[in-house]
Design a protein around this motif. Structure first.
Motif, PDB file in Angstrom:
ATOM      1  N   GLN A  74      50.390  27.636  76.530  1.00  0.00           N
ATOM      2  CA  GLN A  74      51.376  28.782  76.985  1.00  0.00           C
ATOM      3  C   GLN A  74      52.159  28.244  77.967  1.00  0.00           C
ATOM      4  O   GLN A  74      53.487  28.877  78.036  1.00  0.00           O
ATOM      5  CB  GLN A  74      50.220  29.966  77.646  1.00  0.00           C
TER       6      GLN A  74
ATOM      7  N   THR B  23      44.663  32.400  77.777  1.00  0.00           N
ATOM      8  CA  THR B  23      45.480  33.160  78.851  1.00  0.00           C
ATOM      9  C   THR B  23      45.268  34.575  78.824  1.00  0.00           C
ATOM     10  O   THR B  23      44.458  35.033  78.293  1.00  0.00           O
ATOM     11  CB  THR B  23      47.150  33.108  77.927  1.00  0.00           C
TER      12      THR B  23
ATOM     13  N   PRO C  77      47.003  31.675  73.143  1.00  0.00           N
ATOM     14  CA  PRO C  77      48.434  31.624  73.415  1.00  0.00           C
ATOM     15  C   PRO C  77      49.175  31.950  72.220  1.00  0.00           C
ATOM     16  O   PRO C  77      48.603  32.422  71.109  1.00  0.00           O
ATOM     17  CB  PRO C  77      48.476  29.954  73.522  1.00  0.00           C
ATOM     18  N   ASP C  78      50.573  32.464  72.561  1.00  0.00           N
ATOM     19  CA  ASP C  78      51.354  33.091  71.325  1.00  0.00           C
ATOM     20  C   ASP C  78      51.574  31.926  70.391  1.00  0.00           C
ATOM     21  O   ASP C  78      51.406  32.610  69.243  1.00  0.00           O
ATOM     22  CB  ASP C  78      52.710  33.213  72.017  1.00  0.00           C
TER      23      ASP C  78
END
Length: 323
Positions: free
Chosen positions: A15, A63, A69-70
């Motif tokens: 992230q 995160t 994380p994205d």
């Protein structure tokens, strides 16, 4: 007898960049041992290809409140499919290293659930998962160093084909330091035709240049799930002594546009802008054409970054993905 893969795959989900740093360190240490490595972000990798791999090392961050994380969300949803079955990754070996903060309730939650899911799908762990903690005085390296030592020792035992020159072979750091990671090329607009191999390449680059020119510090991609705002830094002072190995700082910002709501654990992505006067001074000092451009191509990854000299003050540069 099936031919064993000679390539070690490293997948990372980051992230803020820490997981990438760890993945690159693992890759460097593997290369020192004459091990062929492929490193990729989880959002650039087809999860459906996992059963064809030999051994995969995962480096994942946690995160917010235990969120992935994205860059890992699509990959993780794929692994959660019920139709994959408990034998889908049978014969595959893996290792997981997580990055988190023990100050949060769901400490390293992503690494823990990834480890369990891989095991549920039939994969075999090479070593116990490692959990890096930002709260440790030495940071995540305190857990990473002994984890890596165990990883290389165990891999030498069960996967000797990764190390064709033997378990004791080790290239010096000095030899690896000199190898470039990226190639930076300055393109003069007057001779672009001779630098590109085909007309299609030129048209594609022109399109990307057009996209980059349309960017400005006030035109960032707007998603409802990722609200944006203009901030002004009002405080910036060090929290560590000048002699400390790490430069840790305290920043404070104030909103100069709309106020956005946030919660504890949210990730702040900062896109800093350059002073237009400083950019103009740099271009003049280097005697560069402001209408020309620079491309930054990675030797390790399939991407290229286009930077327009006249727009260096913009907080966003365009990334062309060739994957």
């Amino acid at each position: 007898m099936e031919m064993k893969s000679m390539t070690l795959l490293i997948l990372y989900a980051t992230q803020t960049g820490n997981a990438l740093d760890v993945a690159e360190r693992i890759a460097r240490e593997a290369e020192r041992r004459a091990c062929t490595v492929v490193i990729s972000s989880t959002d650039d990798y087809d999860a459906n290809s996992l059963p064809a791999e030999d051994t995969v090392i995962f480096v994942v961050s946690t995160t917010g409140q235990g969120d992935t994380p994205d860059s890992m969300k699509v990959f993780w949803r794929f692994l959660l499919q019920r139709n994959l079955g408990s034998h889908w990754l049978e014969g595959i070996h893996y290792a997981v290293f997580g990055l988190g903060d023990s100050g949060y309730q769901k400490y390293n939650f992503v690494a823990k659930k990834l480890d369990k899911r891989l095991s549920d799908l039939g994969a075999t762990a090479v070593v116990e998962r490692g959990l890096g903690d930002d709260q440790h005085p030495s940071g995540y390296e305190a857990a990473l160093d002994p984890w890596l030592s165990s990883l290389w020792s165990r891999l030498n035992e069960i996967k000797p084909h990764f190390f064709p020159k033997g378990p004791d072979f080790l290239v010096s750091n000095e030899e690896l330091i000199g190898l470039p990671k990226v190639q930076v090329t300055y393109h003069n607009v007057n001779d672009m035709d001779s630098r590109l191999s085909t007309a299609t390449d030129f048209k594609y680059l022109q399109m990307q240049i057009g996209r980059a020119r349309s960017m400005s510090s006030g035109k960032v991609p707007h998603e409802k799930s990722k609200p944006d705002a203009f901030l002004k830094m009002v405080k910036n002072f060090p929290l560590t002594r000048a002699s400390h190995e790490k430069d840790v700082r305290h920043f404070e910002f104030e909103f100069v546009s709309q106020v956005i709501k946030y919660e504890i654990g949210d990730v702040l992505e900062v896109l800093p802008s350059q002073s237009p006067a400083a950019v103009d001074s740099f271009i003049q000092r280097c005697n560069l054409d402001p209408e020309s451009l620079i491309t930054v191509s990675s030797f390790a990854y399939w991407y290229m970054v286009v930077i327009l000299l006249s727009d260096l003050h913009v907080s966003f540069i365009d990334i062309i993905d060739f994957a």
